[in-house]
Design a protein around this motif. Structure first.
Motif, mmCIF file in Angstrom:
data_model
loop_
_atom_site.group_PDB
_atom_site.id
_atom_site.type_symbol
_atom_site.label_atom_id
_atom_site.label_comp_id
_atom_site.label_asym_id
_atom_site.label_seq_id
_atom_site.Cartn_x
_atom_site.Cartn_y
_atom_site.Cartn_z
ATOM 1 N N ALA A 159 1.307 -1.348 -0.316
ATOM 2 C CA ALA A 159 0.061 -0.144 0.023
ATOM 3 C C ALA A 159 0.577 1.266 -0.191
ATOM 4 O O ALA A 159 0.724 2.158 -0.397
ATOM 5 N N ALA A 160 1.765 0.712 0.834
ATOM 6 C CA ALA A 160 3.166 2.449 0.508
ATOM 7 C C ALA A 160 3.378 2.275 -0.451
ATOM 8 O O ALA A 160 3.359 3.996 -1.373
ATOM 9 N N LYS A 161 3.884 1.232 -1.579
ATOM 10 C CA LYS A 161 4.552 1.514 -2.894
ATOM 11 C C LYS A 161 3.687 2.531 -4.043
ATOM 12 O O LYS A 161 3.685 3.010 -4.578
ATOM 13 N N ASP A 221 3.303 5.471 -5.769
ATOM 14 C CA ASP A 221 3.409 5.181 -7.744
ATOM 15 C C ASP A 221 2.047 6.255 -7.906
ATOM 16 O O ASP A 221 2.002 6.640 -8.888
ATOM 17 N N ALA A 222 0.826 6.370 -7.196
ATOM 18 C CA ALA A 222 0.406 7.511 -7.742
ATOM 19 C C ALA A 222 0.285 8.655 -7.280
ATOM 20 O O ALA A 222 -0.978 9.686 -7.495
ATOM 21 N N GLY A 223 0.980 9.043 -6.529
ATOM 22 C CA GLY A 223 1.313 9.950 -6.657
ATOM 23 C C GLY A 223 0.927 10.944 -5.408
ATOM 24 O O GLY A 223 0.897 11.832 -5.437
ATOM 25 N N CYS A 266 4.100 20.421 11.856
ATOM 26 C CA CYS A 266 5.060 19.433 10.505
ATOM 27 C C CYS A 266 4.001 19.941 9.863
ATOM 28 O O CYS A 266 4.100 19.006 8.667
ATOM 29 N N GLY A 267 3.125 20.150 9.303
ATOM 30 C CA GLY A 267 1.970 20.543 8.946
ATOM 31 C C GLY A 267 1.081 19.528 8.874
ATOM 32 O O GLY A 267 0.050 19.310 8.611
ATOM 33 N N ASN A 268 1.839 18.221 8.683
ATOM 34 C CA ASN A 268 0.645 16.986 8.405
ATOM 35 C C ASN A 268 1.351 15.336 8.815
ATOM 36 O O ASN A 268 2.768 15.414 7.894
ATOM 37 N N PRO A 269 1.249 14.557 9.019
ATOM 38 C CA PRO A 269 1.777 13.425 9.044
ATOM 39 C C PRO A 269 2.447 12.961 7.009
ATOM 40 O O PRO A 269 1.789 12.898 6.149
ATOM 41 N N VAL A 270 3.195 11.507 7.556
ATOM 42 C CA VAL A 270 3.328 11.375 6.268
ATOM 43 C C VAL A 270 2.725 10.339 5.412
ATOM 44 O O VAL A 270 2.519 9.906 6.237
ATOM 45 N N ALA A 271 2.516 11.521 4.032
ATOM 46 C CA ALA A 271 1.332 10.697 2.938
ATOM 47 C C ALA A 271 1.766 9.305 2.939
ATOM 48 O O ALA A 271 0.860 8.661 3.119
ATOM 49 N N PRO A 272 2.140 8.667 2.010
ATOM 50 C CA PRO A 272 1.963 8.046 1.722
ATOM 51 C C PRO A 272 2.105 6.626 3.186
ATOM 52 O O PRO A 272 1.471 5.474 2.984
ATOM 53 N N SER A 273 2.952 7.099 4.345
ATOM 54 C CA SER A 273 2.938 6.066 5.903
ATOM 55 C C SER A 273 1.389 5.970 5.953
ATOM 56 O O SER A 273 0.928 5.360 6.505
#
Ligand code: PMP
Ligand code: GLU
Length: 392
Positions: free
Chosen positions: A54-56, A60-62, A271-278
């Protein structure tokens, strides 16, 4: 940079002793030393493959851009469903903030509420970062001392006796780090009674180890068992421990609107937001099958039993049986004369003998050390042989 340039808030805080010892063990290993590191608490299992996928896929989905400050709607929904399914706490996506690990949720909750002079009651032995966070905010840590002979549980009357008009929070961590103690439903009922008599006290309930419990009694969350108090309880959870995702840095908090809103305001500037792919990976973790957890629990239980019997067979060491999490909090009182009563020296001595542990004093305890049993049975067996030799 000169020390004098540091803020008084920062100067009240010390670095985390768990991460310090782990960095030290890594350093020694990189120099070629043979060190078994039982100092950090993180599952040694591989992150489940569907989570990695799901992270990958998110990359890939931007999904490489900013997300909403409190987290994506998909993850807040998944986290709300997790609170209900796994902890019995009814909440909606709007009641949840996603943070960079449970650690940041705890930090924001305290930083958003603690004023200089406020008191925070923390059962000790405690997880290393609670008192540092309280001190950073200018608060006063009030230890609620627990003992191995009570399996590190406390009498609600002892909690009641520590409450003053300045008490802001009670911190609960069950199953707990560093002791592994899980609080029973009856104990929580006693705590709830005290809270009802003291409406100014909030509760920070750190339930991050809830899925890792090895007793017959299921995990019990204060906000689930006493919903009338839920408007005063902030419950912390995450995927670091339950899904072997420590490096993804995703945690959650749920609690009253005013607090989640305040934490979101802090996050917007910090920090704005948590890491998107995570976040995408965490959605997969929470919505996918949880079946692997049964196997993990069984593995941890076997390791716990191995470590507890090995520790109790070493003269001078003793530990109760932890109910959950993956830590053993070991008493070494009979041996402390050899180390001048300083368990930091004891930990260094064990490091010299090839095992990294964290001194009990880092957790507000004394005369002992914590080990993490999140390592293979072979590694743990070897570590116990080294510890026995070092202390013989
Ligand atoms: N609470 C406790 C009791 C912990 O042991 C940890 C592990 N560091 C955390 C919170 C935070 O975990 P993380 O930030 O990795 O989600
Ligand atoms: N919770 C883990 C521990 O206690 C990770 C390190 C940390 O964040 O303190 O070892």
């Amino acid at each position: 940079m000169s020390q004098a340039s540091l803020s008084s808030a920062l100067r009240r805080m010390e670095a985390s002793p768990t991460t310090a010892m782990t960095d030290r063990a890594s350093q020694l290993r990189s120099e070629g030393r043979d060190i078994i590191s039982l100092s950090v608490g993180e599952p040694d299992f591989d992150t489940p493959p569907h989570v990695i996928a799901a992270a990958k896929a998110a990359l890939d989905a931007g999904e490489t851009r900013y997300t909403p400050v409190a987290g994506t709607l998909a993850l807040r929904k998944a986290a709300a469903a997790h609170y209900e399914r796994d902890l019995g706490i009814a909440c909606a996506a709007k009641d949840v903030i996603v943070t960079a690990g449970g650690k940041q949720a705890l930090f924001f909750a305290l930083a958003a509420t603690v004023n200089p002079g406020d008191e925070v009651i923390v059962p000790s032995p405690w997880w290393v970062s609670y008192p540092q966070m309280v001190r950073y905010a200018g608060g006063r840590v009030v230890p609620l001392i627990t003992h191995a002979h009570d399996n590190f549980c406390f009498d609600p009357g002892d909690f009641s006796a520590l409450i003053t008009p300045s008490t802001k929070w009670l911190v609960l961590n069950s199953p707990g780090n560093p002791t592994g103690a899980a609080f029973s439903a009856q104990m929580l009922d006693g705590i709830a009674e005290v809270l009802r008599r003291n409406p100014h006290v909030l509760v920070l309930s750190d339930d991050i180890y809830a899925p890792l419990i090895y007793t017959d009694a299921p995990h019990c969350s204060l906000a689930a068992r006493h919903p009338d108090l839920a408007s005063r309880i902030c419950t912390i959870s995450g995927v670091s421990k339950s899904h072997a995702m420590t490096g993804f840095r995703i945690g959650f908090a749920t609690g009253p609107d005013w607090l989640i809103g305040a934490m979101t305001k802090l996050q917007s500037n910090a920090c704005g937001n948590p890491v998107a792919p995570s976040q995408a990976a965490a959605v997969a973790a929470l919505t996918g099958s949880q079946d692997f957890l049964g196997q993990w629990r069984e593995t941890f239980r076997r390791r716990r039993d191995l470590v507890v019997s090995a520790v109790n067979a070493i003269e001078g060491l003793s530990t109760p049986v932890p109910d959950g999490a993956f830590y053993c909090f070991i008493d070494a009182s009979p041996l402390m004369d050899r180390f001048g009563g300083d368990d930091g020296k004891l930990a260094l001595h064990l490091l010299e003998h090839g095992v990294a542990v964290v001194a009990a004093s880092g957790f507000g305890g004394k005369n002992g050390f914590r080990i993490s049993f999140a390592a293979s049975e072979e590694t743990l067996t070897q570590a116990m042989v080294r510890i026995a030799k070092a202390l013989s």
